[in-house]
Scaffold this motif. Sequence first.
Motif, PDB file in Angstrom:
ATOM      1  N   PRO A 143      49.914  34.416 -62.478  1.00 39.66           N
ATOM      2  CA  PRO A 143      50.822  35.345 -63.156  1.00 39.66           C
ATOM      3  C   PRO A 143      51.687  34.658 -64.206  1.00 39.66           C
ATOM      4  O   PRO A 143      52.002  33.476 -64.075  1.00 39.66           O
ATOM      5  CB  PRO A 143      51.710  35.862 -62.017  1.00 39.66           C
ATOM      6  N   MET A 147      50.702  38.933 -60.346  1.00 39.51           N
ATOM      7  CA  MET A 147      51.387  39.109 -59.062  1.00 39.51           C
ATOM      8  C   MET A 147      51.495  40.596 -58.716  1.00 39.51           C
ATOM      9  O   MET A 147      51.090  41.020 -57.631  1.00 39.51           O
ATOM     10  CB  MET A 147      52.780  38.487 -59.156  1.00 39.51           C
ATOM     11  N   ARG A 161      62.277  41.471 -59.399  1.00 38.48           N
ATOM     12  CA  ARG A 161      62.182  41.943 -58.009  1.00 38.48           C
ATOM     13  C   ARG A 161      62.314  40.773 -57.036  1.00 38.48           C
ATOM     14  O   ARG A 161      62.945  40.897 -56.010  1.00 38.48           O
ATOM     15  CB  ARG A 161      60.895  42.726 -57.765  1.00 38.48           C
ATOM     16  N   THR A 162      61.711  39.651 -57.381  1.00 39.01           N
ATOM     17  CA  THR A 162      61.822  38.467 -56.530  1.00 39.01           C
ATOM     18  C   THR A 162      63.283  38.039 -56.407  1.00 39.01           C
ATOM     19  O   THR A 162      63.759  37.696 -55.324  1.00 39.01           O
ATOM     20  CB  THR A 162      60.973  37.319 -57.111  1.00 39.01           C
ATOM     21  N   SER A 165      52.537  29.283 -61.512  1.00 41.19           N
ATOM     22  CA  SER A 165      52.611  30.346 -60.531  1.00 41.19           C
ATOM     23  C   SER A 165      53.890  31.131 -60.775  1.00 41.19           C
ATOM     24  O   SER A 165      54.695  30.789 -61.622  1.00 41.19           O
ATOM     25  CB  SER A 165      52.620  29.770 -59.120  1.00 41.19           C
ATOM     26  N   GLU A 166      54.045  32.202 -60.017  1.00 39.82           N
ATOM     27  CA  GLU A 166      55.231  33.030 -60.155  1.00 39.82           C
ATOM     28  C   GLU A 166      56.494  32.244 -59.777  1.00 39.82           C
ATOM     29  O   GLU A 166      56.407  31.287 -59.008  1.00 39.82           O
ATOM     30  CB  GLU A 166      55.099  34.283 -59.285  1.00 39.82           C
ATOM     31  N   LEU A 167      57.630  32.661 -60.303  1.00 44.32           N
ATOM     32  CA  LEU A 167      58.891  32.037 -59.898  1.00 44.32           C
ATOM     33  C   LEU A 167      59.137  32.393 -58.433  1.00 44.32           C
ATOM     34  O   LEU A 167      59.027  33.547 -58.040  1.00 44.32           O
ATOM     35  CB  LEU A 167      60.055  32.553 -60.752  1.00 44.32           C
ATOM     36  N   VAL A 209      61.387  32.792 -54.892  1.00 46.70           N
ATOM     37  CA  VAL A 209      62.754  33.213 -54.562  1.00 46.70           C
ATOM     38  C   VAL A 209      63.609  31.995 -54.263  1.00 46.70           C
ATOM     39  O   VAL A 209      64.805  31.965 -54.559  1.00 46.70           O
ATOM     40  CB  VAL A 209      62.741  34.233 -53.404  1.00 46.70           C
ATOM     41  N   GLU A 210      62.971  30.945 -53.732  1.00 46.21           N
ATOM     42  CA  GLU A 210      63.729  29.734 -53.391  1.00 46.21           C
ATOM     43  C   GLU A 210      64.257  29.046 -54.655  1.00 46.21           C
ATOM     44  O   GLU A 210      65.397  28.605 -54.702  1.00 46.21           O
ATOM     45  CB  GLU A 210      62.854  28.760 -52.580  1.00 46.21           C
TER      46      GLU A 210
END
Lengths: 352, 185
Positions: A118, A173, A259-260, A337-339, A341-342
């Motif tokens: 993504p 994603m 959203r994440t 990759s996607e970002l 949440v951490e």
Amino acid sequence: MAKKEVMQGNEALAESALRAGCRFFAGYPITPQTEITEYLAAKMNDMPDRAFVQGESELASINMVYGASGSGARAMTATAGQGLALMAEGMSQLADAQVPAVIVDVQRGGPGNGGTAPSQGDYNFVTKSLGHGGFHAFVFGPSTVQETADMVYEAFDIADEYRCVVMIMTDGMLGHLIESVELKPYRDLKALPPRPWTEKGNPEGRKLQICGGQPDIELEKARRIEKIYEKWERELARVEHFMTDDAEVILAAWGTVARTAKTAIRKLRAEGHKIGLIRPITIYPFPVAAFAELDEKRVRHLITMENATPAQFHLDVKAALGGKPIPLSTYHRGMGSELSVEEIEEQLRGLL
Amino acid sequence: MEKSVLMGGFGGQGVQTCGKLLIYAANEEDKIATFYSQYGGAMRGGTSNCTVITSDEEIGAPNKKIVDYVVAFNIPSFKKFEERVAVGGTMIVNSTLISEDMYTRKDINYVGVPATQISQDLGSPKVLNVVILGFFCEYSGMVEPKVAQEVVLKQFAKKPQFIEMNTRAFETGVAEAKKAKKAKK
């Protein structure tokens, strides 16, 4: 019996397009978009008054969409990265002839072939001009499967009303995410808004003829279309404010990054931090007011986050802020990759 | 209240299907839920994983790293994902393949189900994921086992010859979880 259905983002998008009255689809498979093409390939040609074509290329596909829409059918295509680049010439032609279409970009990495992971790297390409010559599409940036389905359903109406291209920008994603979704009913194909400007059944003919090389006519048309963009910017920009009422630190993000980030913001709120999120829902027209109206006495930091390098969305936020004295920074990555949440939480903690 | 589970195993063990059946069941209960699986080199014999989250409010990140439960279908997933169980969370292992001496953490719970053995005893390794699904639902309470069982049966509505074996697989998983819960007390 459950109230909703469980669907993958790509499938929900495809099904919702059919329900919105999409009568023609031409496209070419590309990861991470392929499930849209697969879904419609399996279903569409068995439905009355509908047609699916797997084009020999994206170039061919966009021109088939042009032809189908120009002769009266609600038409759509879907692609990713390189495919969208191949469609640029056709999209510019659509804009010139004011032929509506719905185009889906399930973003993957870039530039060039990039990876299939993504990305939000098509932001500038899609929001600033989808092709040569300068023009705008109306661009939705959904962040859930439900929003994806709702937006594509609405996109056909917006495209018809303004005779423009409406883009749905998801990413690998959201395209592959599975969630519950409530789909809207099938539109009666015979009761769709009339398209008096099409070539189909038009005895005078040539309504869609493009008058290249006649500056007066071209300028008059360009000014008329510019007025439409001004109206969009004035009236149709959409934005979500998430926990921003008393927020001193605000994150701006769109699509899956937004959203994440909500998970991180809820966690930090639970710890007592005054933090919130501004999420543009339409990324063109851009919700300028959401940033221009921020209270600089209350908001002590604004950070943008996006899954793209170099930063793109950031520049729209910066412009919208219009020199307001609120410290602005960016965290962006892309290329992989996607970002997570951490990492979003870690970045936000650095500002508290 | 969010609950999350990460499932991992070999491609072909039915990890993706197990996760999908779980989200279908969550939807039957009108829960808010997400299923996310990183795509790429998915193939038989490769590694396969998915994350399912249920909640009563909007779910933000569908792919969070630290989860309440990890279900390891095989050794590579166990090794890879053991660190992703939240402190106080639970690691559920396929104990036919993963032995207790492999456990490395003191701050999480471990529970085993001999899922491969059970599925072989039932006559088909294909029901491995249904054994695990039954076990997981009963053990975690993330969805009602009854609801999940109905979802499993619905999947095989057109293949009645598989219904009996899958019913037994699911029920054996549930029974194993009841035993495990009792042993924990």
